[in-house]
Design a protein around this motif. Structure first.
Motif, mmCIF file in Angstrom:
data_model
loop_
_atom_site.group_PDB
_atom_site.id
_atom_site.type_symbol
_atom_site.label_atom_id
_atom_site.label_comp_id
_atom_site.label_asym_id
_atom_site.label_seq_id
_atom_site.Cartn_x
_atom_site.Cartn_y
_atom_site.Cartn_z
ATOM 1 N N ILE A 8 -14.487 -0.165 -5.356
ATOM 2 C CA ILE A 8 -14.926 -0.492 -4.002
ATOM 3 C C ILE A 8 -14.599 0.688 -3.106
ATOM 4 N N ALA A 9 -15.523 1.032 -2.224
ATOM 5 C CA ALA A 9 -15.265 2.051 -1.215
ATOM 6 C C ALA A 9 -15.612 1.473 0.151
ATOM 7 N N LEU A 10 -14.629 1.345 1.000
ATOM 8 C CA LEU A 10 -14.846 0.873 2.366
ATOM 9 C C LEU A 10 -15.028 2.098 3.249
ATOM 10 N N ASP A 11 -16.263 2.313 3.667
ATOM 11 C CA ASP A 11 -16.656 3.530 4.378
ATOM 12 C C ASP A 11 -17.128 3.139 5.774
ATOM 13 N N ALA A 12 -16.339 3.455 6.798
ATOM 14 C CA ALA A 12 -16.704 3.067 8.160
ATOM 15 C C ALA A 12 -16.020 3.997 9.152
ATOM 16 N N PHE A 13 -16.536 4.004 10.372
ATOM 17 C CA PHE A 13 -15.985 4.843 11.427
ATOM 18 C C PHE A 13 -14.567 4.419 11.774
ATOM 19 N N PRO A 14 -13.798 5.320 12.403
ATOM 20 C CA PRO A 14 -12.450 4.936 12.844
ATOM 21 C C PRO A 14 -12.507 3.852 13.909
ATOM 22 N N GLY A 15 -11.435 3.090 14.019
ATOM 23 C CA GLY A 15 -11.312 2.108 15.073
ATOM 24 C C GLY A 15 -11.981 0.786 14.799
ATOM 25 N N LEU A 16 -12.437 0.571 13.569
ATOM 26 C CA LEU A 16 -13.123 -0.677 13.241
ATOM 27 C C LEU A 16 -12.250 -1.634 12.435
ATOM 28 N N GLY A 17 -11.002 -1.255 12.212
ATOM 29 C CA GLY A 17 -10.063 -2.164 11.554
ATOM 30 C C GLY A 17 -10.135 -2.165 10.048
ATOM 31 N N LYS A 18 -10.527 -1.043 9.445
ATOM 32 C CA LYS A 18 -10.657 -0.990 7.979
ATOM 33 C C LYS A 18 -9.335 -1.302 7.287
ATOM 34 N N THR A 19 -8.320 -0.527 7.625
ATOM 35 C CA THR A 19 -7.036 -0.689 6.946
ATOM 36 C C THR A 19 -6.436 -2.056 7.236
ATOM 37 N N THR A 20 -6.550 -2.516 8.478
ATOM 38 C CA THR A 20 -6.035 -3.839 8.836
ATOM 39 C C THR A 20 -6.699 -4.922 8.007
ATOM 40 N N ALA A 21 -8.015 -4.842 7.872
ATOM 41 C CA ALA A 21 -8.754 -5.848 7.113
ATOM 42 C C ALA A 21 -8.380 -5.803 5.638
ATOM 43 N N VAL A 22 -8.235 -4.599 5.080
ATOM 44 C CA VAL A 22 -7.885 -4.480 3.664
ATOM 45 C C VAL A 22 -6.475 -4.995 3.415
ATOM 46 N N LEU A 23 -5.539 -4.670 4.301
ATOM 47 C CA LEU A 23 -4.174 -5.151 4.117
ATOM 48 C C LEU A 23 -4.106 -6.667 4.242
ATOM 49 N N SER A 24 -4.927 -7.241 5.120
ATOM 50 C CA SER A 24 -4.983 -8.695 5.220
ATOM 51 C C SER A 24 -5.473 -9.303 3.912
ATOM 52 N N PHE A 25 -6.496 -8.685 3.321
ATOM 53 C CA PHE A 25 -6.989 -9.147 2.024
ATOM 54 C C PHE A 25 -5.915 -8.977 0.947
ATOM 55 N N ALA A 26 -5.260 -7.822 0.946
ATOM 56 C CA ALA A 26 -4.243 -7.547 -0.068
ATOM 57 C C ALA A 26 -3.083 -8.532 0.036
ATOM 58 N N ARG A 27 -2.760 -8.914 1.244
ATOM 59 C CA ARG A 27 -1.689 -9.899 1.428
ATOM 60 C C ARG A 27 -2.078 -11.228 0.801
ATOM 61 N N LYS A 28 -3.311 -11.665 1.030
ATOM 62 C CA LYS A 28 -3.783 -12.922 0.428
ATOM 63 C C LYS A 28 -3.805 -12.824 -1.093
#
Length: 385
Positions: free
Chosen positions: A108-128
């Motif tokens: 999987i490659a999450l490719d998006a502009f800065p400031g859109l919450g990429k890392t936050t969203a991935v860490l939320s998924f990883a926590r689950k």
């Protein structure tokens, strides 16, 4: 592989150690990620009226404001439509990778502009994911080793294959992480992942890697080795990966190597909020209502953000969740510190935001002021959608 006793980290052992406290912030080691994934939710400060705040003793007021500082600095993550859609895609891909060892797992490659919450969203998924794996399979593997379902590493511009493998070993605190060749570190990294039965390998800040240089080619090759040999789903996070040729095919040797990564990788993205459609305006409003509900200020009221500041906040953030939350966080800090105890344009006009958001501010303000853009749904009321 020897690992520290998991129970020690749960009971707070080592809290006075600087490295332990930094790990909690950087998530660069398993104990830090564990505290993030398994730790209790931050307690919400009580909502007090101005009269109640004035009646507090100096010590109680100091503690109350300290707790509000921490709370407002950590308002997220918000369950936005973008995060919900991303999580559904991540679960689809991750669960479909529960294949036998003779099959290559899709990346999987999450490719998006800065400031859109990429890392936050991935860490939320990883926590689950971490919690699900521990709940279903237990804290220990069948061999009696500690189970660590997730491993996260970050890249820099100078990261080569040896550095990348060493970062994995640092995460597990492997005793062999200080000396060895790139191949040695690679075998030890594989052993660490196998021993801990890790299922998700997150590689953050992939855009820092110089893909067209030799180090980038080596790491790209190593990603293919991981996909072939490691029983993990590889999740890459970066900015402008498509423009860097990560997913494209070409005729030269280097492009062909990178193209193999693209063939085995599903590209996902995250979009900013837009107000060009009824659904977009509704999503924006619901997000503001969710943020508003979490704010702990004495003079907060229903509609403070979603009604009175909807246009203003969209212009100041460009619809980027990262810019929005930065502005709200800083505004709340100032509102508490100065005793204003509410958010309004007078206060927020004095709060600085990130440079990209400020550059786009004037054009968006003009469009909203002229009516060419509308951020609120038609007929929206402060108490509903």
């Amino acid at each position: 592989m020897t690992m520290p006793d998991r129970s020690q980290s749960r009971t707070g052992a080592g809290q006075g150690d600087l490295r332990s406290r930094l790990d909690r912030l950087t998530l660069s080691r398993k104990e830090g990620f564990q505290r993030f994934a398994e730790g209790p939710a931050r307690p919400r400060p009580e909502q007090l009226a101005r009269s109640q705040i004035k009646s507090l003793s100096e010590a109680d007021l100091t503690e109350y404001n300290r707790s509000r500082r921490g709370w407002h600095a950590n308002l997220g993550p918000l369950w936005t439509p973008q995060m919900k859609a991303l999580h559904e895609d991540l679960w689809d891909i991750f669960d479909s990778n529960d294949q036998d060892c003779d099959k290559v797992k899709g990346g999987i490659a999450l490719d998006a502009f800065p400031g859109l919450g990429k890392t936050t969203a991935v860490l939320s998924f990883a926590r689950k994911l971490h919690r699900r794996a521990i709940r279903e399979e237990g804290e220990l593997t069948d061999a009696g080793q500690e189970r660590w379902p997730v491993c996260r590493v970050g890249l820099t511009a100078n990261t080569g294959m040896r550095d990348f493998n060493r970062a994995i070993l640092e995460y597990y605190e492997h005793p062999g992480r200080f000396r060895g060749t790139a191949a040695d570190f690679g075998y030890r990294a594989l052993d660490s992942i196998l021993t801990a039965e890790t299922r998700l390998l997150i590689v953050d800040d992939l855009h820092f890697l110089r893909w067209r240089h030799q180090a980038g080619i080596e790491v790209s090759n190593h990603f293919k080795y991981i996909a072939n040999e490691f029983p993990v789903t590889l999740l890459l996070i970066g900015v402008g990966l498509e423009e860097r040729g990560v997913f494209s095919e070409g005729s030269d040797y280097r492009a062909a190597i990178l193209a193999q990564t693209g063939r085995r990788t599903t590209r996902l993205d995250m979009a900013p909020f837009t107000v060009n459609s009824a659904q977009g305006r509704l999503d924006w409003r619901n997000t503001l209502l969710a943020v508003e509900e979490r704010i702990v200020l004495a003079d907060k009221y229903v509609g403070m953000l979603a009604d009175d500041l909807s246009d203003y906040l969209f212009a100041r953030s460009s619809g980027h969740i990262g810019s929005l939350m930065t502005l709200i966080n800083r505004g709340c800090q100032r509102a508490v510190r100065t005793g204003v105890e509410r958010l309004d344009t007078a206060l927020l006009d004095n709060v600085k935001n990130d440079a990209a958001a400020e550059r786009a501010r004037e054009e968006l303000q003009q469009a909203l002021a002229s009516g060419r853009l509308v951020s609120r749904p038609q007929g929206a009321a402060a108490w509903g959608n």
